[in-house]
Design a protein around this motif. Structure first.
Motif, mmCIF file in Angstrom:
data_model
loop_
_atom_site.group_PDB
_atom_site.id
_atom_site.type_symbol
_atom_site.label_atom_id
_atom_site.label_comp_id
_atom_site.label_asym_id
_atom_site.label_seq_id
_atom_site.Cartn_x
_atom_site.Cartn_y
_atom_site.Cartn_z
ATOM 1 N N ALA A 96 -13.025 1.287 -16.157
ATOM 2 C CA ALA A 96 -11.935 0.748 -16.948
ATOM 3 C C ALA A 96 -10.644 1.255 -16.522
ATOM 4 O O ALA A 96 -9.732 0.516 -16.657
ATOM 5 C CB ALA A 96 -12.236 1.704 -18.255
ATOM 6 N N ARG A 97 -10.711 2.385 -15.631
ATOM 7 C CA ARG A 97 -9.008 2.902 -15.156
ATOM 8 C C ARG A 97 -8.797 1.689 -14.069
ATOM 9 O O ARG A 97 -7.463 1.284 -13.809
ATOM 10 C CB ARG A 97 -9.173 4.071 -14.617
ATOM 11 N N MET A 98 -9.775 1.032 -13.428
ATOM 12 C CA MET A 98 -9.356 0.054 -12.546
ATOM 13 C C MET A 98 -8.789 -1.241 -13.194
ATOM 14 O O MET A 98 -7.751 -1.689 -12.605
ATOM 15 C CB MET A 98 -10.554 -0.474 -11.501
ATOM 16 N N ALA A 99 -9.458 -1.491 -14.325
ATOM 17 C CA ALA A 99 -9.017 -2.560 -15.105
ATOM 18 C C ALA A 99 -7.890 -2.430 -15.627
ATOM 19 O O ALA A 99 -6.814 -3.444 -15.806
ATOM 20 C CB ALA A 99 -10.330 -2.912 -16.149
ATOM 21 N N ILE A 100 -7.186 -1.110 -15.959
ATOM 22 C CA ILE A 100 -6.089 -0.805 -16.647
ATOM 23 C C ILE A 100 -5.089 -1.240 -15.494
ATOM 24 O O ILE A 100 -4.056 -1.768 -15.799
ATOM 25 C CB ILE A 100 -5.926 0.575 -17.214
ATOM 26 N N ALA A 101 -5.099 -0.469 -14.307
ATOM 27 C CA ALA A 101 -4.291 -0.618 -13.085
ATOM 28 C C ALA A 101 -4.095 -2.095 -12.957
ATOM 29 O O ALA A 101 -2.967 -2.439 -12.926
ATOM 30 C CB ALA A 101 -4.972 0.189 -11.993
ATOM 31 N N LEU A 102 -5.319 -2.890 -12.723
ATOM 32 C CA LEU A 102 -5.181 -4.313 -12.823
ATOM 33 C C LEU A 102 -4.262 -4.946 -13.698
ATOM 34 O O LEU A 102 -3.369 -5.972 -13.367
ATOM 35 C CB LEU A 102 -6.528 -4.855 -12.366
ATOM 36 N N GLN A 146 -0.025 3.937 -9.569
ATOM 37 C CA GLN A 146 0.707 5.180 -9.944
ATOM 38 C C GLN A 146 1.869 5.647 -8.802
ATOM 39 O O GLN A 146 2.757 5.935 -9.162
ATOM 40 C CB GLN A 146 -0.234 6.489 -10.287
ATOM 41 N N ALA A 147 1.385 5.539 -7.536
ATOM 42 C CA ALA A 147 2.176 5.700 -6.669
ATOM 43 C C ALA A 147 3.494 4.756 -6.523
ATOM 44 O O ALA A 147 4.452 5.314 -5.945
ATOM 45 C CB ALA A 147 1.443 5.762 -5.233
ATOM 46 N N LEU A 148 3.119 3.582 -6.774
ATOM 47 C CA LEU A 148 4.306 2.661 -6.944
ATOM 48 C C LEU A 148 5.112 3.140 -7.794
ATOM 49 O O LEU A 148 6.560 3.073 -7.547
ATOM 50 C CB LEU A 148 3.689 1.140 -7.393
ATOM 51 N N PRO A 199 0.956 -1.344 -0.016
ATOM 52 C CA PRO A 199 -0.048 -0.093 -0.107
ATOM 53 C C PRO A 199 0.793 1.383 -0.214
ATOM 54 O O PRO A 199 1.871 1.244 0.750
ATOM 55 C CB PRO A 199 -0.576 -0.167 1.266
ATOM 56 N N MET A 200 0.492 2.301 -0.685
ATOM 57 C CA MET A 200 1.274 3.480 -0.939
ATOM 58 C C MET A 200 0.554 4.759 -0.693
ATOM 59 O O MET A 200 1.508 5.751 -0.442
ATOM 60 C CB MET A 200 1.828 3.596 -2.400
ATOM 61 N N THR A 201 -0.661 4.685 -0.654
ATOM 62 C CA THR A 201 -1.556 5.972 -0.465
ATOM 63 C C THR A 201 -2.000 6.137 0.921
ATOM 64 O O THR A 201 -2.323 5.137 1.575
ATOM 65 C CB THR A 201 -2.469 6.032 -1.737
ATOM 66 N N GLU A 202 -2.639 7.268 1.223
ATOM 67 C CA GLU A 202 -3.411 7.549 2.435
ATOM 68 C C GLU A 202 -4.790 6.739 2.476
ATOM 69 O O GLU A 202 -5.299 6.668 3.532
ATOM 70 C CB GLU A 202 -3.733 8.932 2.667
#
Length: 430
Positions: free
Chosen positions: A292-298, A179-181, A119-122
């Motif tokens: 769609a953005r979640m699918a791309i990140a995954l 993105q934070a990673l 985990p990288m974000t708040e």
């Protein structure tokens, strides 16, 4: 350190270890959650050998600080055939705790594939606050003799009460975490060969497609805000009309002052209806793009894990399962692209309607405002005139924003390049 996030109030701190930015966990389970595949990263942090994990339920590493509600939400989602993600605290064999952002994807041929990262974000802290509340409910229920499954349902209901749209929360969290990673230095491993090169190419295409979907989401957000502002400023003008009716005198002055506002008020219902419909369309578009953005990140995580496996021996079956998961990811992207043209046309029609409907009354009020002065209308009217001017300026700005946002949606996105890269990777893996 991520493990300092509180999940269970008054829980002892205990030992913990932190996941490296470049480490991705990989595991596959059958339909009942029994592990069939694990990678070296998982083995390292769980501190169990592969033999100790294969054939065992995935809750072998469950940490007592986690509420049953989190796993209830997971099973409800993946048994419905949808990918799931959540922040999770796990327990290693030694008892040491470690935190991950866990994702679970239902596989086309059965079973579930999971990749997990640090985990990288708040947002992890925000999830921790929800878990604390769920734990309070579950622990109180346990003290009253309520069974485990019922407690998990009660905890999930508490999370739903505090966070009615969990899907929206995690759809925003996963891209932000990836993105934070990358911002923290996450990179694909060094490698070579057709599988590695194909995975590297797909990773780049997914990055490009994420930029496209982010621009669409930004445009949808602009549409939502501009529509809401337009409705708000219409209401301001209508309220001013009511106030003016109370202060102006009878005769020509009254007619001169109120006529343009009467026209605006007459048009306002139609304009508001169009603006409200546009806001609904924008909300749908925003939600679909978030998915769609979640699918791309995954997909980026699945691709990165494939690239890692391509540098190792004996991972052929795991890579094939990852390609299966990538097919699921890309279908979500295809769905967003398919619906985009419909959304775009609906947005264009509504924006054009609003622009035309507001053109005449706005011009009438603008001329009226220019011809209204204190000597002809009285000092008490002038503050109301100023309110109308401000409302009209805001309406002009909102309409311009609507048109700009509509223009941003004009270019249709395409998954053709992503599809081609995935087909290349699939061929290489097969």
């Amino acid at each position: 350190m991520s493990s300092r996030v509180t999940l269970l109030r008054d829980a002892p701190e205990g030992a913990s270890h932190e996941v490296d930015v470049n480490d991705i966990f990989f595991s596959v389970t059958d339909a009942k959650g029994v592990m069939t595949h694990v990678n070296d990263v998982f083995i390292k942090y769980a501190q169990y050998s592969a033999d100790e994990m294969i054939g065992k339920p995935h809750n072998l590493i469950r940490n007592d600080e986690m509420p049953g509600a989190a796993f209830k939400l997971m099973w409800d989602t993946i048994e419905d055939g949808r990918p799931f993600a959540a922040y999770v605290r796990n327990r290693a064999k030694s008892g040491s705790a470690y935190d991950v952002l866990a994702t679970v994807t239902p596989l086309p041929n059965g079973g579930y594939l999971s990749v997990r990262t640090r985990p990288m974000t708040e947002r992890f802290a925000a999830a921790g606050e929800l878990y604390q509340e769920a734990n309070l409910v579950e622990h109180e229920a346990k003290a009253n003799g309520v069974g485990r499954r019922e407690r998990a349902v009660m905890g999930a209901e508490k999370i739903g009460e505090l966070l009615p749209d969990y899907d929206a929360f995690i759809q925003a969290a996963l891209p932000a975490e990836v993105q934070a990673l990358e911002d923290a230095g996450f990179t694909l491993p060094e490698g070579s060969g057709e599988i590695y090169e194909s995975a590297h190419a797909l990773y780049g295409e997914l990055d490009q497609f994420m930029s496209v979907q982010t621009a669409i989401q930004d445009a949808a957000d602009e549409l939502r805000k501009a529509s809401a502002t337009l409705v708000e400023e219409n209401a301001v003008t209508n309220n001013v009309k009511a106030e003016m009716e109370n202060v102006v005198t009878e005769g020509a002055s009254r007619t001169l002052l109120l006529a343009p506002l009467q026209v605006w008020a007459t048009m306002r219902g139609i304009i508001d209806e169009n603006a409200a419909t546009l806001a609904e369309v924008a909300e749908e578009l925003y939600a679909k793009t978030a998915n769609a953005r979640m699918a791309i990140a995954l997909a980026r995580l699945h691709t990165a894990q494939t690239a890692q496996f391509s540098t190792e021996s004996g991972a052929d079956e795991s890579m094939r399962l990852l390609v299966d998961a990538l097919e699921v990811d890309v279908r979500e992207m295809d769905d967003a692209v398919f619906l985009h043209s419909s959304f775009r046309r609906r947005v264009e029609l509504k924006v054009n309607s609003i622009t035309e409907l507001t053109k005449i009354p706005l011009e009438m009020i603008r001329r009226w405002s220019q011809n209204t002065n204190e000597s002809t209308m009285g000092a008490e009217v002038m503050p109301l005139v100023e309110q109308v001017n401000n409302a009209m300026a805001a309406a002009d700005k909102s309409i311009a924003q609507l048109q700009q946002a509509s223009d941003k949606l004009a270019q249709a996105p395409s998954t053709d390049e992503v599809r081609a890269a995935l087909e290349r990777l699939s061929s290489a893996v097969q």
